[in-house]
Design a protein around this motif. Structure first.
Motif, short mmCIF file in Angstrom:
data_model
loop_
_atom_site.label_atom_id
_atom_site.label_comp_id
_atom_site.label_asym_id
_atom_site.label_seq_id
_atom_site.Cartn_x
_atom_site.Cartn_y
_atom_site.Cartn_z
N PHE A 33 -6.58 -5.65 -3.27
CA PHE A 33 -7.78 -5.23 -2.98
C PHE A 33 -7.80 -4.65 -1.37
O PHE A 33 -9.08 -4.26 -1.03
N SER A 60 -7.01 -2.20 -0.10
CA SER A 60 -7.16 -0.79 -0.12
C SER A 60 -8.69 -0.40 -0.11
O SER A 60 -8.89 0.78 0.35
N HIS A 61 -9.37 -1.33 -0.56
CA HIS A 61 -10.72 -1.20 -0.80
C HIS A 61 -11.52 -1.39 0.62
O HIS A 61 -12.74 -0.83 0.98
N LEU A 62 -10.92 -1.97 1.67
CA LEU A 62 -11.56 -2.27 2.81
C LEU A 62 -11.57 -1.07 3.75
O LEU A 62 -10.67 -0.20 3.41
N SER A 63 -12.57 -1.17 4.50
CA SER A 63 -12.76 0.16 5.52
C SER A 63 -11.64 0.28 6.35
O SER A 63 -10.89 -0.67 6.96
N HIS A 65 0.71 -1.15 -0.06
CA HIS A 65 0.01 0.29 -0.13
C HIS A 65 0.89 1.25 -0.06
O HIS A 65 2.01 1.38 0.72
#
Lengths: 406, 335
Positions: free
Chosen positions: A149, A151-154, A90
């Motif tokens: 994926f 970075s799509h997590l809250s 990230h």
């Protein structure tokens, strides 16, 4: 090419004496390397490792229950992969986001090679070999998923993710020892690498809070706290570990009411914990000493309470300074688990000694000890590498550089 | 104007549980009470359990004949002698191992530490490899390796490894020396058995090699850190005054490096002394191994333990005192 030659000349052949020394060393090293390779390929009988690989891995853990250990390994692998992906892929203040940084590709290649080669070299049954390949694939897949994926997590979910690890530790304990509907497996049947890792991780996890408390006690203004910490630390540091293990095995039973003393393995694990806490306390104390007094005074004058000052201002700085020393202690704690074999527990070295007592494998001790040495060396070297990377990452200079970037 | 006054009152006279003068006593009282209860609990159980077994603290068994033999001992000892003589012989063996280990490890460590500043890149790399390999492998594994793999697979008789004055065989390490007065004699083979003025058992030799090589790696790091702590300008200044490499090291660098090295050595020496207790793994009768045998024969766990602990604490203390004296000698004297 010219540069290389010049460099070689400056490094190895600067003066005639230097040149002679270099030639001698080159001859010595190549002779040793050739001898070792010849022995390993031709004379060594690796059957002793291949035939006993399960014993080395888990000791006498009942075969019908070993699926629990496979499940635990799979869970740990997945958690490792996800953590790895979240940590590395990230975008961060000091780094562009990149799915596979160069070092990660290297590590992945290395892991894949190990996962392919080791099960084959150990001549495991095809079913077991394919399980290891699946585990390697799981690691890569979870690493990729988390990196792609994650970075799509809250945000709250990401913050809570580290809690997976303590949870996994508890689940692992249940899986290993049984209970909650699983058939109990008594500690006397645990062994090999399983026991080594279990005692080491138990002691490392628990000695950390104990060590920090002891270090704070030793630097306290209250004489009673200070003196009890000093007496404890110096008493433990003055005695060889083997005598303390001896205390745990032979005397702890007298110190507790009858029947209350835990199993021999847990007694040894607690002794390791209390032993490591004293050494860790000294490492943390050196870190505390390195934090200027003004830091605590500034925090206090801003109105922070004593616990807030400690947790938010002093300890983060102190632990950063103490990190190399602490990891050094963890490494030596990991090595110290070999001493459990001297009190008759079957951790890696203990298993090795029982294997060598088997007449079928008499005279094969070189192969066994070299394998163990390689195993311990890789674990400790990896810990050391990780510590150095973390140290660099937490260095105030790197941190300030990353903060000043837009 | 009432509010600020109330605030001041709260600062001047906080409730007792937040009073600066009370808190320290409160904390110490609670901790002291907990410690007292814990100690009373443990001691109470100890007395109760020992009374139940009829094994209250007693030292009379120390005078009884031991009934076991020590394979190799500095002090003469045999099975008919009392336990305390056996323990003393074990202590003498420990001291012998620790002293020779200290000397050997210091020599090896100093050499390796200096070699890591060599101009020769290969030598530097080799030193680095030595330190990194040795420090990441458990000492117990190394000791067992030295004993079972190296020393026990040596040949005996005429096939033994021989260099003038030294013979290394499965039956031991034989050294030349003075025997029967001032008569220099070399190791010689008599009826298929080596004879020499000095003989070290393979157990002792394995323990010593393991300890020296393991501690040497740690001492090398201490020495390296000490030399690295001397600023480069010191070397350059001395060289520009016309001093050679050795005088610079001897008169400028070492006196400054020693201030960093000596405290580090203290730690390493103490851990070497404690590590010598792993001798039990290679069958050398040091203090710990004699104590273990004594415990198995007498069942006197507590007494044996107290003796063992006292001996090791005393050994550590002696090393610390000597090293602190040395430290005072090398510290810089401010004008």
């Amino acid at each position: 090419m010219n540069l290389l030659l010049r460099r070689l000349r400056a490094d190895l052949f600067a003066t005639p004496a230097d040149g002679a020394l270099s030639l001698g060393l080159i001859a010595l090293i190549s002779a040793a390397a050739v001898g070792l390779v010849q022995w390993a390929c031709q004379k060594a009988q690796w059957a002793v490792i291949q035939a006993n690989s399960t014993l080395f891995a888990v000791g006498r853990y009942p075969e019908a229950q070993q699926w629990r250990l496979w499940l635990l390994t799979a869970l740990l692998t997945a958690a490792t992969g996800v953590s790895w992906g979240l940590l590395r892929s990230h975008p961060r203040a000091d780094r562009e986001g990149q799915l596979w940084p160069r070092n990660d590709r290297l590590v992945l290649g290395l892991l894949a090679a190990v996962a392919l080669w080791v099960p084959w070299a150990l001549r495991l049954a095809p079913a077991l070999q394919s399980r290891w390949w699946l585990l390697a694939a799981l690691l890569g897949a979870s690493r990729w998923l988390a990196g792609r994926f994650g970075s799509h997590l809250s945000r709250p979910l990401l913050r809570l993710f580290p809690l997976v690890w303590p949870l996994l530790y508890l689940i692992g304990m249940v899986l290993i020892s049984g209970g909650l509907g699983l058939m109990p497996v008594p500690p006397s049947q645990w062994g090999g690498l399983l026991l080594t890792l279990l005692t080491a991780s138990f002691a490392i996890l628990l000695c950390f809070p104990l060590g920090v408390l002891l270090a704070l006690g030793r630097r306290s203004d209250l004489p009673l706290l200070r003196w009890s910490a000093v007496v404890y630390i110096e008493f433990i540091r003055g005695a060889p570990l083997i005598t303390l293990l001896f205390l745990g095995q032979n005397i702890l039973g007298f110190l507790l009411p009858g029947g209350l003393a835990p199993d021999r393995i847990w007694r040894a694990a607690w002794v390791l914990t209390f032993f490591a806490a004293a050494y860790l306390a000294e490492a943390v104390r050196s870190g505390l000493a390195a934090v200027p007094k003004g830091q605590a005074e500034a925090a206090r004058s801003l109105g922070l309470s004593y616990p807030q000052t400690l947790v938010r201002v002093v300890l983060p700085q102190a632990l950063r300074v103490a990190l190399p020393a602490m990891v050094g202690q963890f490494i030596s704690l990991f090595q110290d688990t070999t001493l459990l074999s001297l009190i008759g527990l079957l951790e890696l070295l203990g298993v090795a000694r029982t294997v060598m007592a088997n007449p079928e494998f008499l005279g094969n001790n070189r192969e066994v000890y070299l394998t163990l040495a390689l195993l311990f060396w890789s674990c400790c070297a990896a810990l050391g590498l990780g510590s150095r990377a973390l140290e660099k990452r937490l260095d105030p200079q790197t941190l300030s550089q990353s903060a000043s970037r837009p | 104007m009432r509010k600020p006054q109330a605030l001041l009152d709260r600062v001047d006279h906080p409730p007792w549980w937040r009073d600066r003068r009370v808190i320290p006593w409160l904390v110490q009282g609670v901790v002291g009470l907990l410690l007292l209860v814990l100690i009373a609990f443990l001691l109470g159980n100890l007395v109760h359990n020992l009374t139940a077994r009829g094994m209250l603290l007693s030292w009379r068994w120390l005078g009884e004949p031991a009934g076991f033999d020590i394979s190799e001992s500095f002090l003469p000892f045999d099975a008919a002698q009392p336990y305390w003589r056996g323990l003393a012989a074990g202590l003498a063996n420990t001291l012998r191992a620790v002293l020779s280990g200290l000397v050997g490890a210091t020599l090896l460590g100093t050499l390796a530490g200096m070699a890591s500043f060599s101009r020769n890149g290969l030598l530097r790399g080799l030193t680095r490899a030595y330190v990194e390999i040795i420090r990441n492998i458990p000492l117990l594994l190394q000791l067992i390796f030295w004993y079972f793999v190296v020393f026990l697979s040596l040949p005996n008789g005429t096939a033994a490894l021989q260099i003038p004055g030294v013979v290394l065989a499965k039956s031991g390490l034989y050294l030349a020396g003075f025997s029967q007065g001032m008569h220099w004699s070399l190791p010689q083979l008599i009826n298929g058995v080596w004879q020499a003025p000095w003989r070290l058992s393979v157990e002792f030799a394995a323990l010593l090699s393991g300890l020296i090589i393991y501690s040497g790696a740690f001492i090398a790091e201490v020495v390296r850190g000490g030399i690295a702590s001397v600023p480069k300008g010191q070397w350059e200044a001395a060289t520009s005054l016309g001093m050679g490499w050795f005088p610079t090291l001897r008169h400028v660098v070492l006196p400054q490096a020693l201030r960093v090295i000596v405290p580090g050595l203290n730690t390493q020496y103490i851990s070497l002394a404690k590590n010598s207790s792993l001798a039990v793994a290679v069958g050398f009768s040091d203090l710990y191994s004699v104590a273990e045998t004594t415990l198995n024969q007498t069942g006197r766990a507590l007494e044996v333990y107290l003796l063992l602990l006292g001996a090791y604490l005393a050994l550590d203390l002696v090393i610390s005192v000597v090293m602190n004296g040395l430290n005072r000698l090398v510290q810089i004297r401010e004008r």
